[in-house]
Scaffold this motif. Structure first.
Motif, short mmCIF file in Angstrom:
data_model
loop_
_atom_site.label_atom_id
_atom_site.label_comp_id
_atom_site.label_asym_id
_atom_site.label_seq_id
_atom_site.Cartn_x
_atom_site.Cartn_y
_atom_site.Cartn_z
N ARG A 164 -6.57 -1.17 1.07
CA ARG A 164 -7.58 -0.14 0.81
C ARG A 164 -7.38 0.51 -0.56
NH1 ARG A 164 -6.51 3.93 5.43
NH2 ARG A 164 -4.38 3.27 4.91
N GLN A 165 -8.48 0.79 -1.21
CA GLN A 165 -8.47 1.53 -2.47
C GLN A 165 -9.13 2.90 -2.23
OE1 GLN A 165 -7.00 0.44 -5.23
NE2 GLN A 165 -6.48 -1.56 -4.32
N LYS A 166 -8.38 3.96 -2.53
CA LYS A 166 -8.89 5.30 -2.27
C LYS A 166 -9.70 5.82 -3.45
CE LYS A 166 -5.17 6.78 0.86
NZ LYS A 166 -4.09 7.79 1.09
N GLU A 167 -10.82 6.45 -3.15
CA GLU A 167 -11.61 7.14 -4.16
C GLU A 167 -11.30 8.63 -4.09
OE1 GLU A 167 -13.52 5.71 -6.40
OE2 GLU A 167 -13.14 3.69 -5.60
N TYR A 168 -11.34 9.31 -5.23
CA TYR A 168 -11.01 10.73 -5.21
C TYR A 168 -11.88 11.50 -6.21
CZ TYR A 168 -8.51 15.13 -5.47
OH TYR A 168 -8.20 16.47 -5.44
N GLU A 169 -12.36 12.65 -5.76
CA GLU A 169 -13.04 13.62 -6.61
C GLU A 169 -12.42 14.99 -6.36
OE1 GLU A 169 -15.16 12.95 -8.94
OE2 GLU A 169 -15.39 10.82 -8.45
N GLU B 108 -3.69 13.79 -1.63
CA GLU B 108 -3.15 12.45 -1.39
C GLU B 108 -3.72 11.45 -2.38
OE1 GLU B 108 -3.69 11.53 2.72
OE2 GLU B 108 -2.60 13.29 3.41
N VAL B 109 -3.24 11.55 -3.62
CA VAL B 109 -3.73 10.69 -4.68
C VAL B 109 -2.66 10.64 -5.77
CG1 VAL B 109 -4.85 12.55 -6.00
CG2 VAL B 109 -5.76 10.21 -6.13
N LYS B 110 -2.68 9.60 -6.57
CA LYS B 110 -1.75 9.54 -7.69
C LYS B 110 -2.03 10.70 -8.65
CE LYS B 110 -0.91 4.55 -7.73
NZ LYS B 110 -1.01 3.30 -8.55
N GLU C 164 0.82 -1.21 0.00
CA GLU C 164 0.00 0.00 0.00
C GLU C 164 0.85 1.26 0.00
OE1 GLU C 164 -3.16 2.34 2.90
OE2 GLU C 164 -2.72 0.23 3.28
N LYS C 165 1.86 1.30 0.85
CA LYS C 165 2.71 2.49 0.99
C LYS C 165 3.84 2.53 -0.03
CE LYS C 165 0.80 4.50 4.59
NZ LYS C 165 0.20 5.84 4.49
N PRO D 4 0.32 10.08 -3.29
CA PRO D 4 -0.48 9.30 -2.35
C PRO D 4 0.15 9.14 -0.98
CG PRO D 4 0.46 7.89 -4.06
CD PRO D 4 0.77 9.30 -4.45
#
Length: 558
Positions: A193-198, A322-324, A160-161, A307
């Motif tokens: 965990r999979q992060k969602e981003y908007e 905090e996202v790609k 993850e990290k 991220p």
């Protein structure tokens, strides 16, 4: 007949490594970790590599992880062996390279009683890892369930990290009890965990009202998706994209040679060329000059996209995103306007002027480190991955056009200590050939990077040997010292060469010390051979620091 360790903790560890697809394991010899070495080497799905020197071994593993883009496991015996992993662990921590560090240990009761090869290994790397874990000894109550959960958590954290995670493994004697059949363990359900981003609406509004938008890309693997997204931003002159050689981005409208453009900025230039919105992507930026520029420019807004890391490098950070970056720009491009902005044209005029001066200087430069780097841009085949050592090498690289060749450098901590080992690890796992371009001190410091029986014959190493740490003759400050002090204790002047080392480690060797021979040798250096090659470019008689200073002085002229 296969023979496996009877240690239950090691059986569980191997099972979970298989479940998560971790197949590459660097083993440094020792007795306390012998059960791990024996067990792992008997499992067909593992690729085990024996590297004696733990400091080099960890960098080799890091190079493999860079190449494969997945975790590599390291295992060593107890005591100072584990401490020798530390330089690579810090580099992996700041560069987000996944290493799973497996240190064998004495039982906990043996710490601090002067038992052989015993130090305080638990939490050894805690300041520079994403997790430090200690397994229970097999004989302890609930050890199996505890260890299963700990190992699973550690592996998922490493993935993850995308950074180093440490598992310390106390092992009781006897160490060499073996079995011929393995028990069955349950299949693992992944819980990463999979992060969602908007994109927040206020960021869209800030973008659309900003007139001077700059995207600065630091150290990063090549990303076709990010390259395409940034291309959309520059094709209508909407933003200024600054990148470096090790940003691995390729487009004629990206500003790829930052130091050419900003090295001589005045206080007035800081204001003229300053962005009001700065967006940073990737890891460490090599150019000290652009850091100085942006710290003085004081952009109104600074968004950093990553991220994991959110550094306030320019003392102006306003948004920690905090996202790609690929995810961020894919969302952002749906909402923003891509209208032309005069800010791009301002930078473009500067670029045309400085690039023309650069070409003029190249036409008259004599044999030197500067000339050597220019020649490499013309002769290195396009399918080569190029690893640069730190200090002068990566700084010279920023001044030249390496086309679409993939560029790598250990910029997490920017140390010279593992450049060779990292490049060799990368080469072992990559289908394309690898070239290491290294300074003399970096090369001699990491000699054990060649103590490695897995180096493929298509590896090439070029050492530019100026007889010292020449960077200290270039950067401001060290020249204020007494010349004898500078030469002996800072630049560390020497008269060594790599001829005997090359022979010792099975490399072919060629040495050149003037322009015509260099041009001729480079024509054949990259042709296939049965053994890897070292080319040593001796520039000790040249005034390399003066030539680089003359270059920047020439760029200043109108």
């Amino acid at each position: 007949m296969k023979k496996y360790s009877s240690k239950r903790s090691i059986q569980i560890l191997a099972h979970l490594l298989q479940q998560y697809g971790i197949s590459d394991i660097i083993v440094s010899p020792g007795s306390r970790n012998a059960p791990l070495a024996i067990h792992f080497s008997e499992i067909d799905s593992f690729n085990c590599y024996s590297i004696v020197d733990e400091r080099s071994a960890a960098f080799v593993g890091m190079g493999m992880a860079m190449s494969e883009k997945k975790p590599v496991a390291l295992t060593c015996t107890s005591g100072s062996a584990a401490a020798n992993y530390y330089p690579a662990v810090t580099e992996a921590f700041y560069s987000n390279i996944p290493l799973l560090v497996l240190t064998a240990d004495r039982p906990m009761d043996y710490v601090d009683i002067f038992d052989g090869q015993t130090i305080r290994q638990n939490n050894l790397f805690h300041q520079h890892s994403y997790g430090d874990f200690q397994l229970m000894e097999d004989g302890k109550e609930n050890a199996e369930d505890h260890n299963f959960g700990i190992i699973k958590t550690a592996i998922e954290l490493c993935i993850e990290k995308q950074g180093p995670v440490h598992i310390n493994i106390p092992l009781e004697e006897p160490l060499y009890e073996l079995i011929s059949e393995l028990p069955t363990f349950p299949t693992v359900e992944r819980t990463i965990r999979q992060k969602e981003y908007e994109v927040p609406s206020n960021l869209i509004a800030d973008w659309n009202t900003s007139q001077r938008i700059m995207v600065l890309v630091g150290t990063k693997d090549h990303s076709p998706e990010l390259e395409n997204q940034l291309t959309q931003l520059v094709k209508n002159h909407t933003v200024v994209v600054l990148s470096e050689a090790n940003s691995n981005l390729y487009h004629e409208k990206f500003f790829r040679y930052i130091d050419r453009y900003v090295f001589n900025f005045t206080e007035e230039d800081f204001k003229m060329y300053a962005p009001d919105l700065l967006i940073t992507v990737g890891q460490n930026v090599v150019s000290k000059k652009v850091k100085q520029f942006l710290r003085k420019a004081k952009p109104k807004q600074h968004w950093h996209l990553d991220p994991v890391w959110q550094p306030d490098t320019y003392f102006a950070l306003t948004e920690k995103i905090e996202v790609k970056p690929e995810v961020f720009f894919s969302k952002l491009l749906n909402f923003i306007n891509l209208e032309p902005r005069p800010y791009y044209n301002l930078w473009d005029v500067l670029r045309d002027k400085k690039d023309a001066k650069h070409e003029q200087f190249l036409s008259r430069v004599d044999f030197s480190d500067f000339y050597f780097f220019y020649k490499t841009t013309q002769t290195v085949p396009e399918n080569y991955n190029i690893h640069f050592s730190n200090s002068s090498a990566i700084r010279y690289a920023q001044l030249f056009d390496y086309g679409k060749r993939k560029i790598y450098c250990n910029r997490g901590t920017s140390g010279i200590d593992g450049s060779t080992s990292t490049a060799m690890g990368f080469a072992i796992k990559n289908a394309n050939p690898t070239l290491l371009i290294t300074g003399d001190l970096s090369f001699f410091y990491d000699i054990n990077g060649l103590w490695n029986p897995y180096i493929p014959p298509f590896v090439r190493i070029i050492i530019f040997n100026n007889g010292e740490g020449n960077i200290f003759k270039i950067i401001p400050g060290p020249g204020n010292a007494n010349p004898n002090t500078l030469d002996e204790f800072i630049a560390t002047k020497h008269h060594r060469n790599a001829e005997h080392l090359a022979k010792h480690f099975g490399f072919s060797y060629t040495k050149v010390d003037e322009e015509i021979t260099l041009d001729r040798v480079l024509e054949n250096f990259f042709k296939p051979d049965t053994q890897p090659k070292i080319l040593e470019v001796n520039t000790q008689a040249m005034h390399n620091a003066d030539i680089q200073k003359a270059y920047f002085n020439f760029l200043k002229e109108n």
